[in-house]
Motif scaffolding. Sequence first.
Motif, short mmCIF file in Angstrom:
data_model
loop_
_atom_site.label_atom_id
_atom_site.label_comp_id
_atom_site.label_asym_id
_atom_site.label_seq_id
_atom_site.Cartn_x
_atom_site.Cartn_y
_atom_site.Cartn_z
N VAL A 1 -13.15 0.33 5.87
CA VAL A 1 -11.73 0.43 6.24
C VAL A 1 -11.04 1.24 5.16
CG1 VAL A 1 -9.60 -0.85 6.63
CG2 VAL A 1 -11.77 -1.77 7.47
N GLN A 2 -10.35 2.30 5.57
CA GLN A 2 -9.61 3.13 4.61
C GLN A 2 -8.14 3.05 4.92
OE1 GLN A 2 -11.32 7.11 5.01
NE2 GLN A 2 -12.89 6.64 3.47
N LYS A 3 -7.36 2.60 3.95
CA LYS A 3 -5.91 2.53 4.16
C LYS A 3 -5.22 3.63 3.37
CE LYS A 3 -1.63 1.23 2.89
NZ LYS A 3 -0.89 1.34 1.61
N TYR A 4 -4.34 4.37 4.04
CA TYR A 4 -3.61 5.45 3.39
C TYR A 4 -2.12 5.12 3.36
CZ TYR A 4 -7.94 8.07 3.78
OH TYR A 4 -9.24 8.48 3.66
N GLY A 5 -1.54 5.10 2.16
CA GLY A 5 -0.13 4.78 1.99
C GLY A 5 0.78 5.96 2.32
N VAL B 1 -6.35 2.82 8.40
CA VAL B 1 -5.07 2.12 8.54
C VAL B 1 -4.01 2.97 7.84
CG1 VAL B 1 -3.76 0.03 8.03
CG2 VAL B 1 -6.20 -0.13 8.58
N VAL B 2 -2.93 3.29 8.54
CA VAL B 2 -1.94 4.18 7.94
C VAL B 2 -0.57 3.53 7.82
CG1 VAL B 2 -3.01 6.37 8.57
CG2 VAL B 2 -1.53 5.21 10.23
N SER B 3 0.14 3.93 6.79
CA SER B 3 1.55 3.58 6.60
C SER B 3 2.41 4.62 7.30
CB SER B 3 1.90 3.56 5.12
OG SER B 3 1.15 2.59 4.44
N ALA B 4 3.71 4.40 7.28
CA ALA B 4 4.65 5.42 7.76
C ALA B 4 4.69 6.56 6.75
CB ALA B 4 6.03 4.82 7.93
N MET B 5 5.04 7.77 7.22
CA MET B 5 5.18 8.90 6.32
C MET B 5 6.23 8.55 5.26
SD MET B 5 5.10 11.76 9.38
CE MET B 5 5.06 13.32 8.48
N GLY C 1 4.99 -3.18 1.95
CA GLY C 1 3.60 -3.06 1.51
C GLY C 1 2.62 -3.69 2.47
N GLY C 2 3.12 -4.06 3.65
CA GLY C 2 2.30 -4.82 4.60
C GLY C 2 1.08 -4.09 5.13
N SER C 3 1.06 -2.76 5.01
CA SER C 3 -0.12 -2.03 5.48
C SER C 3 -1.35 -2.37 4.67
CB SER C 3 0.13 -0.51 5.43
OG SER C 3 1.09 -0.15 6.39
N ASP C 4 -1.17 -2.71 3.39
CA ASP C 4 -2.31 -3.17 2.58
C ASP C 4 -2.91 -4.42 3.21
OD1 ASP C 4 -1.87 -1.16 0.76
OD2 ASP C 4 -0.87 -2.44 -0.72
N LEU C 5 -2.01 -5.34 3.60
CA LEU C 5 -2.48 -6.58 4.22
C LEU C 5 -3.17 -6.28 5.55
CD1 LEU C 5 -2.64 -9.63 4.22
CD2 LEU C 5 -0.36 -9.70 5.24
N SER C 6 -2.60 -5.38 6.36
CA SER C 6 -3.25 -4.98 7.61
C SER C 6 -4.69 -4.57 7.34
CB SER C 6 -2.52 -3.80 8.26
OG SER C 6 -1.17 -4.08 8.50
N ALA C 7 -4.85 -3.71 6.34
CA ALA C 7 -6.18 -3.15 6.04
C ALA C 7 -7.16 -4.24 5.64
CB ALA C 7 -6.06 -2.09 4.94
N TYR D 1 -6.08 3.78 -0.35
CA TYR D 1 -5.75 5.07 -0.94
C TYR D 1 -4.26 5.15 -1.24
CZ TYR D 1 -10.39 6.81 -0.03
OH TYR D 1 -11.74 7.01 -0.06
N THR D 2 -3.96 5.56 -2.47
CA THR D 2 -2.56 5.64 -2.88
C THR D 2 -2.39 6.89 -3.73
OG1 THR D 2 -0.84 4.44 -4.07
CG2 THR D 2 -3.11 4.03 -4.76
N ASP D 3 -1.31 6.96 -4.50
CA ASP D 3 -1.10 8.17 -5.31
C ASP D 3 -1.46 7.97 -6.77
OD1 ASP D 3 0.99 6.49 -5.75
OD2 ASP D 3 2.56 7.89 -5.16
N VAL D 4 -2.13 6.85 -7.10
CA VAL D 4 -2.66 6.68 -8.45
C VAL D 4 -4.17 6.46 -8.37
CG1 VAL D 4 -0.50 5.76 -9.37
CG2 VAL D 4 -2.23 4.19 -8.47
N ASP D 5 -4.85 6.68 -9.49
CA ASP D 5 -6.31 6.65 -9.51
C ASP D 5 -6.90 5.25 -9.44
OD1 ASP D 5 -6.52 9.32 -9.58
OD2 ASP D 5 -7.33 9.48 -11.60
N GLY D 6 -6.07 4.22 -9.69
CA GLY D 6 -6.60 2.86 -9.68
C GLY D 6 -5.69 1.97 -10.50
#
Lengths: 410, 410
Positions: free
Chosen positions: A4-8, A38-42, A150-156, A171-176
Motif C-alpha cells: 500500500v502506497q500513500k501519497y500526501g 491511497v491519495v490525499s487531496a492536492m 491527516g486521515g489519509s495516513d489512517l486510510s492507508a 510518501y511525503t515531502d521529507v525523507d523519513g
Amino acid sequence: MLIVQKYGGTSVANVERIKAVAERVSKTVKQGNKVVVVVSAMAGETDKLINLAYQIASNPSEREMDLLLSSGERVTSALTAMAIEELGHKALALTGRQMGIFTDAVHTKAKIERISAERAKNALNEGYVVVVAGFQGITETEDVTTLGRGGSDLSAVAIAHALNADLCEIYTDVDGVYTADPRIVPDAKKLNKISYEEMLELASLGSKVLQTRSVEFAMKYGVPVVVRSSFNDNPGTLVTKEDEDMEKVVVSGIAHDVNQAKITVMGVPDKPGIAARLFKGIADANIVVDMIVQNISSAKEPDKPATDISFTVPKADSKKALKITEDIAKELGAKGVDMREDIAKISVVGVGMRTHSGVAAQMFDTLARHGINIMAISTSEIKVSCLIDAKYTELAVRVLHDVFELAKAA
Amino acid sequence: MLIVQKYGGTSVANVERIKAVAERVSKTVKQGNKVVVVVSAMAGETDKLINLAYQIASNPSEREMDLLLSSGERVTSALTAMAIEELGHKALALTGRQMGIFTDAVHTKAKIERISAERAKNALNEGYVVVVAGFQGITETEDVTTLGRGGSDLSAVAIAHALNADLCEIYTDVDGVYTADPRIVPDAKKLNKISYEEMLELASLGSKVLQTRSVEFAMKYGVPVVVRSSFNDNPGTLVTKEDEDMEKVVVSGIAHDVNQAKITVMGVPDKPGIAARLFKGIADANIVVDMIVQNISSAKEPDKPATDISFTVPKADSKKALKITEDIAKELGAKGVDMREDIAKISVVGVGMRTHSGVAAQMFDTLARHGINIMAISTSEIKVSCLIDAKYTELAVRVLHDVFELAKAA
C-alpha cells in the motif's frame, strides 16, 4: 508483495507530481508487486474548500462539511488512476465507499469500524492497480464521513491491514523520521528504524510526519510502515515493532512542540474530586489536554492545604479553555488562573529509556547549564518532556541533540 | 406546493451567488412550499477538471472521468446546503447516489433508469430542504456516472417527476426563452409560454437554455418546467403541453446554430443501402448526425444514376466524420467528398405551423430577397431549417424575426 502506497498532498500537488507518482507505482508493479495507492487531496485544496465553507456559514454543518471535503481526494484518486493507465497498467479508482471503509457517524473525525475490501481484492486479483481516495469513509446509512486531519495516513494503514499487505509506504515531502527537526539541527540524522511507541511520542509531540491515529492503528495490528519521500529514492524510516537493536539506543530523537498553551490554576483547595471537576469541564468542550502537572503549593495557611494545577492545551483552543477554567476555578474557590502561550514542550524520546536510567537527569542538567528554566516536567516510560520558555526552543533542541550524541545515530 | 429548483453554474459561481440562491430558496420555503434544490458545479470547475485530466492522459478512462467530474456538483451541493442552514432552515445535501439516481453504465453520458427517492421524501416530510448534486448518478454496481453536458437539467426534471413535484424551475443567467438570440435581435421578446415540442426544436437548434434530453423527459412525463433567471425576479418562460393559445401563434422563434459542419458525398451510385452504409459508419463512431439531405445529382451519365448526399455533424467531430466518410465514399465508388465549416443552420419554429401553411415559402422568399443562398433545407411538422453561409447568420435571424413579426409576440 502486496504494497500500500500513500501519497500526501505535496506528492500529488499538480499534474507533474501526479505523473511522478504514477511512474513510481509503475516501477513498483514492474518489480512484481501488487499495489494499492491511497491519495490525499492536492495540496491546498482542502484548505480552499474549508475557506469557502466558512465564507458561507459561521458554523457549517459537519455532515455537509464531510461531503464537501471528501471531494478533494476523489479528484486526486481519479487523476492518479488516469496517470497510471496512461503508463499502460490497468487502474481502478475507488472512493471511500467503494473501498468499503465503514465508519461511525462522528462527522469530521469519524473512526473506521470495518473495511469490506472484496471489490479491491477482486480488482487486485484481476491485475488492477487500485487507487483509493484517502481521508474518507461512509456510515452504515450511506453518509460520507472524513477521518480528521491527516486521515489519509489512517486510510492507508487500515487498508494495508484489511488486505493483509506486506508493507504500507507513506510518501511525503521529507525523507523519513529524524533525530530532531533538521531545520533546527542541521546534523540531525534520519532514523532507519523506529518503534511504534517512539513514533507515537515523536508524532504527537510535533514531528508531524505521520498522523498519530495511524501509528496507533499500525501498532495495534502490527502493520509495518515506511515513511519516505516521493521526491527521491532514499529508503526512508521503517516504523515497526520494538526489537533488541532499538533497545541499545537510549535516546532516538528530540521533539519539540510550540503549539501548546499552558494554563495554571493557582491555590486550588486540595480536596478529592477537584481535578476531575476541572478536566471534565474541558473535555466536555472537546478540548484535548496534553500535559497535566500538579504542584504542591507553598501554603501560607498550612491548615488550608492548596495546590497549583498546570496543564497544556492546543493554542487553537486556548481562549475557550481559559474561559472554562476561569469559570470552574471561581466555583472551586481557587486563587486565580494564569495562561502562557509563549511556551515550548521539549521531549527526549527513546525505548532504550526502559532499561537505561539517567536520561531525565541528564536532560535537566543540560537545560540548566544553558540557563533554560524548566516550568513543568512530565515523563512516560519512553520519554521525558519539559515545558520551557518558547524563545529557547531551538537552543534546547540543539544542546539535547548534542548531549545525547544523536548526530552519530541512525 | 413541492418545487424543484435547479441552479446552473453561473447561478452558483461564487460565495455571493450561492448565498443569493439560499435567499431565493428561503423565500420559496417561507411562501409555504417544500423545495428540492438541484445544483451544477460552480462555473468553470468542470472545465478545470477536464483540463487536468487531459494534461494527465491523452485518452482518460471514462469511468474515472465520471468520478472526477462528479466532485464539482458535490462541492456545490454541500456549500448550498450550508448557506440554506445559515438562514435558519434545515437542509440536507444529497449526492446522486443518496438521491437514488440509478443509471446505466454508459460513462460520461449515462441514462437514468430509475430514481429511488425514499430518502429525499423522508427528508422533505421532516421539513428539510433537500439539496441534490446534479449531473450525476450511480450504476447498480455502485460506480459513479454522469449524465452528459447540461445533465443537471435532466437531474432536476427527473427528480421532479420521481417526487411528483408541482413545478420544476430551471434557474440560469437568462430570463427565459426568447423569440431569437437577443444579442443578435435587440427587440427579441421573451416567450411567456412555449410547448415542449417547440422547446426541443429551439434547444437542439442552438438556443441553449435547456438541455435537450431534459425537455424530452419533461415532455414524456408532462413535467411543467419554468426557465428563469437567478439574477432577477422576472417570471421566466413556462415550458408545457401544447395548448390552443400556442396554436394561434404561427412562429414562436428563430433559432440559429453555427456549431455544425456540412459534409457532402458527391456522385454516389444511386443504389439501395448506400445511405445506410454511410450513416452506420458515422453512428458507430458515436457522432451525432443532424440534417441529412439527399439531392438528385445532375447525372452526366443517365445510365449510371448517382446522387449527392449532404449531412451535418458537430464541428467538434468534423475531422473524425470526414475521415470516416472519405473511407466509405471510396468503398462505395463515390466521386468525392467535400466539407464546409463556415455554415449556419437557421430555423423557424412554431407549433402553429401544423395548421398554417406558407411559413416555409415565406422563409425562403425572405432569405432570397436579402441575397442569402440556401444550401440545404430540412423540415419537420413544427420547423423549417435552412443551411446558409455562416457570414449571413445575424442578417438571416434579424430579417426572419422581422418578417414573422416576433417583436410583437409574447
